[in-house]
Write a protein that holds these residues in place. Structure first.
Motif, PDB file in Angstrom:
ATOM      1  N   ALA A   1       0.833  -1.206   0.000  1.00  0.00           N
ATOM      2  CA  ALA A   1       0.000   0.000   0.000  1.00  0.00           C
ATOM      3  C   ALA A   1       0.863   1.250   0.000  1.00  0.00           C
ATOM      4  O   ALA A   1       0.571   2.208  -0.725  1.00  0.00           O
ATOM      5  N   GLY A   2       1.911   1.256   0.792  1.00  0.00           N
ATOM      6  CA  GLY A   2       2.815   2.403   0.827  1.00  0.00           C
ATOM      7  C   GLY A   2       3.538   2.599  -0.493  1.00  0.00           C
ATOM      8  O   GLY A   2       3.722   3.734  -0.957  1.00  0.00           O
ATOM      9  N   GLN A   3       3.941   1.510  -1.115  1.00  0.00           N
ATOM     10  CA  GLN A   3       4.595   1.598  -2.424  1.00  0.00           C
ATOM     11  C   GLN A   3       3.618   2.144  -3.471  1.00  0.00           C
ATOM     12  O   GLN A   3       3.985   2.994  -4.282  1.00  0.00           O
ATOM     13  N   ALA A   4       2.393   1.653  -3.432  1.00  0.00           N
ATOM     14  CA  ALA A   4       1.381   2.147  -4.368  1.00  0.00           C
ATOM     15  C   ALA A   4       1.079   3.622  -4.097  1.00  0.00           C
ATOM     16  O   ALA A   4       0.865   4.395  -5.034  1.00  0.00           O
ATOM     17  N   ARG A   5       1.091   4.011  -2.832  1.00  0.00           N
ATOM     18  CA  ARG A   5       0.822   5.415  -2.495  1.00  0.00           C
ATOM     19  C   ARG A   5       1.903   6.317  -3.078  1.00  0.00           C
ATOM     20  O   ARG A   5       1.616   7.389  -3.608  1.00  0.00           O
ATOM     21  N   LYS A   6       3.157   5.881  -2.993  1.00  0.00           N
ATOM     22  CA  LYS A   6       4.257   6.683  -3.562  1.00  0.00           C
ATOM     23  C   LYS A   6       4.094   6.816  -5.074  1.00  0.00           C
ATOM     24  O   LYS A   6       4.311   7.891  -5.639  1.00  0.00           O
ATOM     25  N   ALA A   7       3.715   5.748  -5.740  1.00  0.00           N
ATOM     26  CA  ALA A   7       3.464   5.819  -7.182  1.00  0.00           C
ATOM     27  C   ALA A   7       2.271   6.734  -7.456  1.00  0.00           C
ATOM     28  O   ALA A   7       2.283   7.508  -8.427  1.00  0.00           O
ATOM     29  N   ALA A   8       1.249   6.665  -6.611  1.00  0.00           N
ATOM     30  CA  ALA A   8       0.080   7.531  -6.770  1.00  0.00           C
ATOM     31  C   ALA A   8       0.462   8.999  -6.615  1.00  0.00           C
ATOM     32  O   ALA A   8      -0.035   9.852  -7.354  1.00  0.00           O
ATOM     33  N   GLU A   9       1.350   9.295  -5.682  1.00  0.00           N
ATOM     34  CA  GLU A   9       1.805  10.678  -5.495  1.00  0.00           C
ATOM     35  C   GLU A   9       2.466  11.201  -6.768  1.00  0.00           C
ATOM     36  O   GLU A   9       2.249  12.360  -7.152  1.00  0.00           O
ATOM     37  N   VAL A  10       3.240  10.362  -7.436  1.00  0.00           N
ATOM     38  CA  VAL A  10       3.880  10.761  -8.691  1.00  0.00           C
ATOM     39  C   VAL A  10       2.819  11.069  -9.746  1.00  0.00           C
ATOM     40  O   VAL A  10       2.901  12.087 -10.447  1.00  0.00           O
ATOM     41  N   LEU A  11       1.824  10.198  -9.846  1.00  0.00           N
ATOM     42  CA  LEU A  11       0.750  10.420 -10.823  1.00  0.00           C
ATOM     43  C   LEU A  11      -0.056  11.674 -10.497  1.00  0.00           C
ATOM     44  O   LEU A  11      -0.422  12.438 -11.404  1.00  0.00           O
ATOM     45  N   VAL A  12      -0.355  11.877  -9.225  1.00  0.00           N
ATOM     46  CA  VAL A  12      -1.106  13.075  -8.815  1.00  0.00           C
ATOM     47  C   VAL A  12      -0.306  14.333  -9.130  1.00  0.00           C
ATOM     48  O   VAL A  12      -0.850  15.303  -9.677  1.00  0.00           O
ATOM     49  N   ASP A  13       0.978  14.326  -8.815  1.00  0.00           N
ATOM     50  CA  ASP A  13       1.822  15.484  -9.109  1.00  0.00           C
ATOM     51  C   ASP A  13       1.908  15.737 -10.615  1.00  0.00           C
ATOM     52  O   ASP A  13       1.905  16.900 -11.059  1.00  0.00           O
ATOM     53  N   ALA A  14       1.986  14.665 -11.410  1.00  0.00           N
ATOM     54  CA  ALA A  14       2.037  14.826 -12.865  1.00  0.00           C
ATOM     55  C   ALA A  14       0.736  15.428 -13.394  1.00  0.00           C
ATOM     56  O   ALA A  14       0.744  16.232 -14.324  1.00  0.00           O
TER      57      ALA A  14
END
Length: 192
Positions: free
Chosen positions: A174-187
């Motif tokens: 979940a934490g790994q997916a959250r970090k990837a989600a943060e990248v997508l949200v920032d993009a």
């Protein structure tokens, strides 16, 4: 005087909760109606009065799981004013769920895997749940100022995290997916 409707609702809820725990721990096909009856402490007659067949019980379990899922998502996002944080809270909810000792993956995926080919109603319930989740994340993405397609991307990350956590037994998916989600949200929205 005891309200008969209240008693019926409590009995029904107990049966669903018992079946859910048994199905989730061991699989739907591995658990018979007699075992559910015994564990729930009801007569076979009462069990079949509430649920004429196993499919109806499975559908009631999935409906209960859907409500629990929606309540959990809402609880995790409660009090968050920042739309980005509400969007990312999906992954915080997943992490909390993955850390539960009883976690065995997505109950809808499990049910679909066991019964989806033979029970159109179970397959439909699983599809409806997954669509509801995608719609929820898409709404959160739009509220944050992004296109709804970001929601589809984040929902796929969440689904992958569920599968990874279930197979690997690691809550950190979940934490790994959250970090990837943060990248997508920032993009999508621009970095903070």
């Amino acid at each position: 005087m005891v309200d008969v409707t209240e008693q019926t609702d409590e009995t029904r809820a107990r049966i669903v909760s018992t079946a859910d725990a048994l199905y989730y721990a061991r699989g739907i096909n591995a658990v018979g109606m007699d075992e559910v009856r015994t564990a729930a402490g009801v007569s076979l007659k009462r069990l079949y009065a509430e649920f004429p067949g196993k499919e109806q019980l499975v559908l009631a379990v999935l409906a209960s799981r859907h409500r629990q899922w929606e309540d959990g998502l809402a609880r995790t996002a409660a009090g968050l004013d920042d739309p980005r944080q509400r969007l990312l809270a999906v992954f915080d909810f997943l992490e909390e769920w993955f850390r539960d000792d009883t976690f065995r993956g997505c109950g809808f995926v499990n049910a679909f895997g066991e019964l989806g080919a033979t029970s159109p109603a179970v397959a439909d319930a699983a599809r409806a749940h997954k669509q509801s989740f995608q719609d929820h994340v898409a709404r959160l993405a739009v509220e944050a100022g992004a296109d709804a397609s970001l929601g589809a991307h984040l929902a796929l990350l969440a689904e992958g995290a569920q599968t990874t956590a279930a197979i690997s037994g690691r809550a950190d998916a979940a934490g790994q997916a959250r970090k990837a989600a943060e990248v997508l949200v920032d993009a999508a929205l621009g970095p903070r």
